[in-house]
Design an enzyme around this catalytic site. Structure first.
Site, PDB file in Angstrom:
ATOM      1  N   GLY A 136       0.842  -1.195   0.000  1.00 40.74           N
ATOM      2  CA  GLY A 136       0.000   0.000   0.000  1.00 40.74           C
ATOM      3  C   GLY A 136       0.874   1.242   0.000  1.00 40.74           C
ATOM      4  O   GLY A 136       2.015   1.239  -0.474  1.00 40.74           O
ATOM      5  N   GLY A 137       0.349   2.312   0.570  1.00 38.34           N
ATOM      6  CA  GLY A 137       1.071   3.574   0.607  1.00 38.34           C
ATOM      7  C   GLY A 137       2.376   3.473   1.378  1.00 38.34           C
ATOM      8  O   GLY A 137       3.251   4.338   1.223  1.00 38.34           O
ATOM      9  N   GLY A 177      23.709  11.858 -29.929  1.00 44.19           N
ATOM     10  CA  GLY A 177      23.281  12.604 -28.751  1.00 44.19           C
ATOM     11  C   GLY A 177      23.888  12.030 -27.481  1.00 44.19           C
ATOM     12  O   GLY A 177      24.114  12.743 -26.500  1.00 44.19           O
ATOM     13  N   ALA A 178      24.174  10.731 -27.523  1.00 43.93           N
ATOM     14  CA  ALA A 178      24.732  10.097 -26.332  1.00 43.93           C
ATOM     15  C   ALA A 178      26.108  10.679 -25.991  1.00 43.93           C
ATOM     16  O   ALA A 178      26.502  10.721 -24.827  1.00 43.93           O
ATOM     17  CB  ALA A 178      24.815   8.587 -26.540  1.00 43.93           C
TER      18      ALA A 178
HETATM   19  C1  HXC Z   1      -3.428  -4.050  12.248  1.00 41.23           C
HETATM   20  C2  HXC Z   1      -2.303  -5.909  11.549  1.00 41.23           C
HETATM   21  C3  HXC Z   1      -2.092  -5.333  10.290  1.00 41.23           C
HETATM   22  C4  HXC Z   1      -2.609  -4.025  10.065  1.00 41.23           C
HETATM   23  C5  HXC Z   1      -1.192  -7.262  10.279  1.00 41.23           C
HETATM   24  N1  HXC Z   1      -1.733  -7.108  11.486  1.00 41.23           N
HETATM   25  N2  HXC Z   1      -1.402  -6.200   9.521  1.00 41.23           N
HETATM   26  N3  HXC Z   1      -2.960  -5.280  12.524  1.00 41.23           N
HETATM   27  N4  HXC Z   1      -3.258  -3.440  11.078  1.00 41.23           N
HETATM   28  N5  HXC Z   1      -2.431  -3.395   8.907  1.00 41.23           N
HETATM   29  C6  HXC Z   1      -1.712  -8.039  12.599  1.00 41.23           C
HETATM   30  C7  HXC Z   1      -2.584  -9.248  12.351  1.00 41.23           C
HETATM   31  O1  HXC Z   1      -3.901  -8.970  12.693  1.00 41.23           O
HETATM   32  C8  HXC Z   1      -1.932 -10.265  13.261  1.00 41.23           C
HETATM   33  O2  HXC Z   1      -2.330  -9.989  14.564  1.00 41.23           O
HETATM   34  C9  HXC Z   1      -0.458  -9.916  13.188  1.00 41.23           C
HETATM   35  O3  HXC Z   1      -0.408  -8.562  12.712  1.00 41.23           O
HETATM   36  C10 HXC Z   1       0.290 -10.777  12.223  1.00 41.23           C
HETATM   37  O4  HXC Z   1      -0.401 -10.797  11.002  1.00 41.23           O
HETATM   38  P1  HXC Z   1      -0.697 -12.159  10.237  1.00 41.23           P
HETATM   39  O5  HXC Z   1      -1.739 -11.851   9.237  1.00 41.23           O
HETATM   40  O6  HXC Z   1      -0.938 -13.255  11.202  1.00 41.23           O
HETATM   41  O7  HXC Z   1       0.720 -12.404   9.551  1.00 41.23           O
HETATM   42  P2  HXC Z   1       1.028 -12.999   8.124  1.00 41.23           P
HETATM   43  O8  HXC Z   1       0.236 -14.228   7.894  1.00 41.23           O
HETATM   44  O9  HXC Z   1       2.503 -13.096   8.053  1.00 41.23           O
HETATM   45  O10 HXC Z   1       0.506 -11.898   7.078  1.00 41.23           O
HETATM   46  C11 HXC Z   1       1.095 -10.636   7.052  1.00 41.23           C
HETATM   47  C12 HXC Z   1       0.280  -9.702   6.169  1.00 41.23           C
HETATM   48  C13 HXC Z   1      -1.193  -9.684   6.625  1.00 41.23           C
HETATM   49  C14 HXC Z   1       0.364 -10.166   4.702  1.00 41.23           C
HETATM   50  C15 HXC Z   1       0.922  -8.326   6.259  1.00 41.23           C
HETATM   51  O11 HXC Z   1      -1.221  -9.469   8.031  1.00 41.23           O
HETATM   52  C16 HXC Z   1      -1.984  -8.616   5.987  1.00 41.23           C
HETATM   53  O12 HXC Z   1      -2.425  -8.755   4.826  1.00 41.23           O
HETATM   54  N6  HXC Z   1      -2.213  -7.535   6.719  1.00 41.23           N
HETATM   55  C17 HXC Z   1      -3.001  -6.418   6.239  1.00 41.23           C
HETATM   56  C18 HXC Z   1      -2.240  -5.648   5.224  1.00 41.23           C
HETATM   57  C19 HXC Z   1      -2.967  -4.414   4.805  1.00 41.23           C
HETATM   58  O13 HXC Z   1      -3.957  -4.482   4.064  1.00 41.23           O
HETATM   59  N7  HXC Z   1      -2.517  -3.304   5.363  1.00 41.23           N
HETATM   60  C20 HXC Z   1      -3.073  -2.025   5.018  1.00 41.23           C
HETATM   61  C21 HXC Z   1      -2.368  -1.632   3.730  1.00 41.23           C
HETATM   62  S1  HXC Z   1      -2.924  -0.098   3.214  1.00 41.23           S
HETATM   63  P3  HXC Z   1      -2.614 -11.137  15.633  1.00 41.23           P
HETATM   64  O14 HXC Z   1      -2.967 -10.405  16.864  1.00 41.23           O
HETATM   65  O15 HXC Z   1      -3.716 -11.937  15.071  1.00 41.23           O
HETATM   66  O16 HXC Z   1      -1.352 -11.895  15.717  1.00 41.23           O
HETATM   67  C22 HXC Z   1      -1.843   0.906   3.876  1.00 41.23           C
HETATM   68  C23 HXC Z   1      -2.164   2.289   3.550  1.00 41.23           C
HETATM   69  C24 HXC Z   1      -1.028   3.159   3.879  1.00 41.23           C
HETATM   70  O17 HXC Z   1      -0.957   0.552   4.525  1.00 41.23           O
HETATM   71  C25 HXC Z   1      -1.339   4.464   3.281  1.00 41.23           C
HETATM   72  C26 HXC Z   1      -0.264   5.427   3.480  1.00 41.23           C
HETATM   73  C27 HXC Z   1      -0.527   6.620   2.618  1.00 41.23           C
END
Ligand code: HXC
Length: 515
Positions: free
Chosen positions: A171-172, A405-406
């Site tokens: 993501g971002g 040009g290079a």
């Molecule tokens: C809160 C999160 C989290 C998040 C992971 N966790 N991502 N908690 N916010 N964004 C937590 C999970 O709930 C879990 O908690 C622990 O971290 C480990 O995650 P798992 O899923 O068990 O690990 P894994 O299987 O290794 O997968 C990792 C992952 C997946 C691929 C990153 O967690 C995932 O898809 N997370 C969401 C990613 C996402 O969509 N993020 C937002 C992106 S948008 P527990 O307590 O169960 O252990 C963004 C916008 C930014 O970031 C914009 C800026 C401009």
């Protein structure tokens, strides 16, 4: 007695902070072949010594169960320490705590050390391993990212900013590393993308794995988003420590100069590199190795746009940036990727006062619809702009071809290079002799009894006139034609005399590089 109690409290808080998300989560990190945030910092800093700031910070949100689990440090360790004796700021996201997700407190901690690094002129390294914006905290997570992006931009060109991606970065979240100077990734355990495989499938119906979409190899070879791809985390951290050794602390610090005792600087092996036929390729790295201090070449963006080689090196102990066409790949032609790669590297070196050495063997720009439609005009202009605006000492050595040009773009005297040398094998012309003869002797060739042999004769005639460095030298476009073996000694002297170069640029807010 009160004192003892308060020390015990401090001790127990430290213990709690040091254990991250707990034994089970640390094991799951290790099972994925990853180190914990603390282990990474221990590897990075001299003797594993690191001064932590904000260890007791926690999140304040109470939504979606966050009131039930608060972690000291809020999923990121921030602070400073020494790397090879130099002060460096760093942050390391802790995936064992809420997936290393970024929200208000986490972002504030990163911003705080970014501010300290900027105010004190110290490089900063980010060790990224995060699930992205913390979903439970909503907009403050997004705001936290933007606070970081803003600081990345403010610090750009002031202090070196390095990013290692050691887990997810989606993501971002990708934009903070993208705003920094150098990115490194680890094969098999790190990935970067703006939208993940599921969204890709929904929108474009493409089936792609995380690794193929945004793994280390993908970004090292195809997109160029990462400058370095490492096989494991320790190699990545060691690699970044080496990278730091070429860089100054900030844009006002002098370029690093190691002690050097001058010995015999003549390098006879350089006389044997250029093949007898100008159609044949050779590895420009052999020229680089022959010129620079032994074992000092540190290649950047090695697997991306291989027709251009860039990297840091040292000559007589002085840190320099090398930009070289690579005849071994696509004959060293300039294309979209090579132009972008070169421009970015030139601008980094210029921002941090690292002198530039250009090794030129370029047949021109790559023709074709793919190149034109993907913007070779603006991309080539980026490289041209980057060289033209650079005020650091700039030296070019034309080893063989400098066509079209290079010739202008690759740090010619006309765009402000300080010293240009050519080897006797140099060919400096508008285009290759064959093509040139075909155009300017078109009628003579077609009217002759034996067009093929007339063409060959005319090609030789043109080559005799232009496929050498002497026409350019007679105009002063080349300062000296030198034997290859003398290149190193010439460059040592040239970089020495250019050491105090000062250029006054016209007053303006900023230029408008064709991005
Ligand atoms: C809160 C999160 C989290 C998040 C992971 N966790 N991502 N908690 N916010 N964004 C937590 C999970 O709930 C879990 O908690 C622990 O971290 C480990 O995650 P798992 O899923 O068990 O690990 P894994 O299987 O290794 O997968 C990792 C992952 C997946 C691929 C990153 O967690 C995932 O898809 N997370 C969401 C990613 C996402 O969509 N993020 C937002 C992106 S948008 P527990 O307590 O169960 O252990 C963004 C916008 C930014 O970031 C914009 C800026 C401009």
């Amino acid at each position: 007695m009160a004192n003892k109690k308060s020390f015990e409290k401090l001790e127990s808080l430290r213990k709690e902070a040091n254990q991250g998300g707990g034994e089970k989560r640390i094991k799951s990190q290790h099972d994925k072949g990853k180190l914990t945030a603390r282990e990474r910092l221990e590897l990075l800093f001299d003797n594993g010594i690191f001064e932590e700031i904000g260890q007791l910070v926690t999140h304040q949100s109470t939504l979606f169960g966050l009131d039930k689990k608060r972690f000291l440090g809020d999923g990121v360790i921030t602070g400073f320490g020494k790397v090879d004796g130099r002060l460096i700021y760093a942050y390391a996201q802790d995936f064992t705590i809420l997936g290393g997700s970024l929200a208000e407190a986490h972002a504030k901690k990163i911003c705080r050390i970014m501010d300290l690094a900027l105010q004190n002129g110290v490089p900063i390294i980010g060790l990224n391993d995060s699930g992205g914006a913390r979903i439970q905290e909503g907009v403050v997570s997004l705001g936290g990212y933007a606070d970081i992006f803003f600081r990345n931009t403010k610090a750009s060109g002031v202090i070196p900013q390095l990013s290692l991606i050691l887990g997810p970065c989606a993501g971002g979240a990708v934009y903070s590393p993208a705003l920094t100077d150098f990115v490194g990734m680890v094969e098999g355990s790190s990935y970067m993308f703006v939208t993940g495989p599921n969204v890709v499938k929904t929108v474009t119906h493409e089936d792609v794995s995380s690794e193929d979409l945004g793994g280390a190899q993908t970004h090292a070879v195809k997109s160029g988003v990462t400058h370095f791809s490492y096989k494991d985390e320790p190699s990545a951290i060691i690699g970044f420590k080496k990278l730091l050794s070429y860089l100054p602390q900030n844009c006002e610090d002098p370029v690093s100069l190691l002690d050097y005792d001058s010995i015999n600087e003549i390098r006879p092996e350089l006389n044997r590199i250029i093949p007898s036929s100008s159609e044949k390729s050779y590895d420009i790295r052999d020229v680089i190795f022959g010129i620079v201090d032994s074992d000092s070449f540190f290649e950047v963006h090695k697997d991306f746009a291989e027709n251009m080689v860039v990297g840091f090196s040292r000559i007589a102990g002085r840190s320099i940036g090398v930009i070289a066409n690579q005849p071994l790949h696509l004959a060293g032609v300039l294309d979209n990727h090579a132009s972008r790669k070169g421009a970015r590297f030139v601008r980094f070196c210029d921002a941090f006062n690292i002198p530039l050495l250009v090794l030129e063997d370029v047949p021109g720009f790559l023709p074709g619809t793919d190149q034109e439609w993907n913007g070779i005009i603006s991309n080539g202009a980026k490289l041209l702009y980057a060289f033209s605006e650079a005020t650091v000492p700039r030296i070019t050595v034309i080893t063989r071809k400098a066509y079209g040009g290079a010739y202008d773009v690759m740090n010619s005297k006309h765009i402000g290079a300080d010293m240009n040398y050519a080897w006797p094998s140099a060919e400096i012309a508008v285009m290759g002799s064959k093509g040139a003869a075909e155009i300017i002797f078109k009628n003579e060739i077609s009217n002759s009894k034996d067009p093929q042999s007339t063409w060959l004769d005319k090609e030789k005639e043109y080559a005799l006139e232009f496929a050498n460095p002497y026409k350019a030298a007679s105009r002063g476009f080349v300062d000296e034609v030198i034997e290859p073996s003398a290149t190193r000694i010439k460059l040592i002297k040239a970089f020495d005399i250019l050491e105090n170069k000062v250029i006054d640029s016209p007053k303006r807010k900023h230029g408008n590089i064709p991005l």
